[in-house]
Design a protein around this motif. Sequence first.
Motif, short mmCIF file in Angstrom:
data_model
loop_
_atom_site.label_atom_id
_atom_site.label_comp_id
_atom_site.label_asym_id
_atom_site.label_seq_id
_atom_site.Cartn_x
_atom_site.Cartn_y
_atom_site.Cartn_z
N ASP A 26 -126.16 -18.75 -35.22
CA ASP A 26 -126.02 -20.24 -35.53
C ASP A 26 -124.65 -20.78 -35.89
OD1 ASP A 26 -128.69 -20.11 -35.30
OD2 ASP A 26 -129.16 -20.00 -37.27
N ARG A 29 -122.83 -21.35 -32.50
CA ARG A 29 -123.54 -22.62 -31.83
C ARG A 29 -122.90 -23.62 -32.58
NH1 ARG A 29 -128.62 -20.30 -32.50
NH2 ARG A 29 -128.63 -18.79 -31.06
N ARG A 30 -122.68 -23.86 -33.78
CA ARG A 30 -122.22 -24.77 -34.58
C ARG A 30 -120.83 -25.23 -34.43
NH1 ARG A 30 -124.04 -25.44 -40.68
NH2 ARG A 30 -123.19 -27.50 -40.45
N GLY A 34 -119.49 -28.76 -32.41
CA GLY A 34 -118.80 -29.23 -33.32
C GLY A 34 -117.37 -29.63 -33.03
#
Length: 83
Positions: A26, A29-30, A34
Amino acid sequence: MSLSGRPPRLRATFSVRLEPDAVPADVVRRIDAGPVADARTSGEGAARVEAVVRLRAPARAPARSRGGLRGTRRADTTRAPLL
């Protein structure tokens, strides 16, 4: 975050210290959604940005002194792989 290189070959480098309950997939992915996406759009024609993410696992809890643990047993713990 560190951004280096020129627009055709930009490189973003991240060093992340994970919280004990963080899910590494996660976090990656962020970062991609971003800051790496922002670097792609602001990088003057850089459609591709190479990203290197260094994840550091949290340190183990310090060993407890035996003075306060008389008569108790430590629970068995299992370490899971990060990814």
